[in-house]
Design an enzyme around this catalytic site. Structure first.
Site, PDB file in Angstrom:
ATOM      1  N   ASP A  32       0.854  -1.190   0.000  1.00  0.00           N
ATOM      2  CA  ASP A  32       0.000   0.000   0.000  1.00  0.00           C
ATOM      3  C   ASP A  32       0.888   1.236   0.000  1.00  0.00           C
ATOM      4  OD1 ASP A  32      -2.257  -1.542   0.074  1.00  0.00           O
ATOM      5  OD2 ASP A  32      -2.608  -1.318   2.228  1.00  0.00           O
ATOM      6  N   ASP A 144     -11.258  14.230   2.607  1.00  0.00           N
ATOM      7  CA  ASP A 144     -11.764  13.008   3.259  1.00  0.00           C
ATOM      8  C   ASP A 144     -11.891  11.836   2.289  1.00  0.00           C
ATOM      9  OD1 ASP A 144     -11.940  14.307   5.621  1.00  0.00           O
ATOM     10  OD2 ASP A 144     -14.078  14.733   5.515  1.00  0.00           O
ATOM     11  N   GLN A 246     -19.922   8.924  14.101  1.00  0.00           N
ATOM     12  CA  GLN A 246     -19.641   9.184  12.673  1.00  0.00           C
ATOM     13  C   GLN A 246     -18.450  10.118  12.485  1.00  0.00           C
ATOM     14  OE1 GLN A 246     -21.409   6.556  10.946  1.00  0.00           O
ATOM     15  NE2 GLN A 246     -20.979   8.115   9.439  1.00  0.00           N
ATOM     16  N   ASP A 257     -11.248  -6.630   6.688  1.00  0.00           N
ATOM     17  CA  ASP A 257      -9.967  -7.323   6.927  1.00  0.00           C
ATOM     18  C   ASP A 257      -9.641  -7.330   8.417  1.00  0.00           C
ATOM     19  OD1 ASP A 257      -9.792  -7.455   4.190  1.00  0.00           O
ATOM     20  OD2 ASP A 257      -8.347  -5.817   4.001  1.00  0.00           O
TER      21      ASP A 257
END
Length: 302
Positions: A32, A144, A246, A257
């Site tokens: 990644d 975001d 949130q 995962d």
């Protein structure tokens, strides 16, 4: 003897010591590569701000350019490797309780991936080949949003006979008590279950024929923020996930995962399945508050 000492001793005995390589995972390893980018970079490669795609020919240069142009962070990634990494983090001791097999290229990104797996204390053994480069997943962050571009490359080149079948590697497979190999996304359709009802799919999956009849099959399905569903021989049970504010949620990509990793971390101790699910929910709740499949130094799970 001070008060409370016998109790402390008892707790220590209950937490049995695991051996190295008790958990075995095998899948597509990806490096990644995460960076905050600008709109020009997204536009150049035709990327949407919030998306997940597989790299095409036009994205070939993207990974190198990302590294040259922006400040990047590297993490050992790919779904199964993420889960194994989270399991190792939850287990903490011993290091290398978790083993991972997959295929990488003989290149710079492959070397970084090996280093990152080692930093996560995972005992990664990669089949290294020169035909394809190491698989990568670029996470292009704008405010975001995260645009993910995955190039599986070497991840698809695993050769069982050149790696898994080698005696030293097969010994690691034999050392394991729990095995995890993904993925089952289109499972229900392939089985011809003809239902969209998760509880019903779980029940039907549990009832499929099984070679080893000594242990009954347990099926667990996660559904994002909705209840986790478990099917055993006798019943289908649901477990509510941990509610997160949130405003604290940063990135939900690694949640599934992480759930698997948390679940496996208790399964290796032979803990009850509801405990495994509780650990899965805990791990997922930590990961969604961070960018990528990352975690603090130590878990706070009791």
């Amino acid at each position: 003897m001070a008060a409370g000492e016998p109790q402390a001793k008892k707790l220590k005995l209950e937490q049995k010591q695991l051996s190295e390589n008790v958990l075995f995972g095998m899948g597509n390893p990806l490096l990644d590569i995460c960076a905050v980018v600008d709109k020009d970079f997204l536009d150049k490669y035709g990327l949407k701000p919030n998306d997940q795609i597989l790299a095409e020919e036009k994205h070939k240069e993207l990974f190198e350019e990302l590294v040259k142009k922006f400040k990047v962070e590297y993490h050992a990634g790919g779904s199964t490797q993420n889960s194994v990494k989270v399991a190792q983090w939850m287990i903490q001791s011993p290091y290398k309780a978790a083993t991972f097999f997959g295929c990488i290229g003989k290149d710079k990104f492959g070397e970084i991936l090996k280093k990152k797996a080692e930093e996560a204390h995972v005992d990664a053994h990669y089949y290294e080949q020169s035909e394809e480069p190491t698989g990568t997943c670029a996470a292009c962050i704008t405010s975001d949003n995260r645009s993910l571009v995955a190039n599986l490359a070497a991840a698809n080149c695993y050769k069982k006979e050149k790696h898994l079948d080698l005696e030293k590697n097969w010994k690691l497979v034999e050392k394991a008590k729990v095995y995890y190999i993904a993925e089952a996304a289109t499972f229900a359709r392939e089985q011809g279950f003809e239902t969209e009802d998760i509880k019903e799919i779980a029940r039907k999956t549990q009832a499929l024929p099984k070679v080893n009849t000594k242990r009954q099959r347990i099926v667990v399905f996660t559904q994002g923020k909705d209840d986790t569903v478990m099917a055993t021989e006798n019943e289908v049970t649901t477990f509510p996930v941990l509610v997160s504010d949130q405003s604290e949620i940063v990135d939900t990509n690694g949640a599934g995962d992480a759930f698997v990793g948390g679940f496996l971390s208790q399964l290796v101790y032979d803990r009850p399945v509801n405990e495994c699910i509780r650990a899965g929910h805990y791990a997922a709740s930590v990961i969604i508050k961070r960018s990528g499949c990352t975690f603090p130094e130590k878990p706070d799970f009791h």
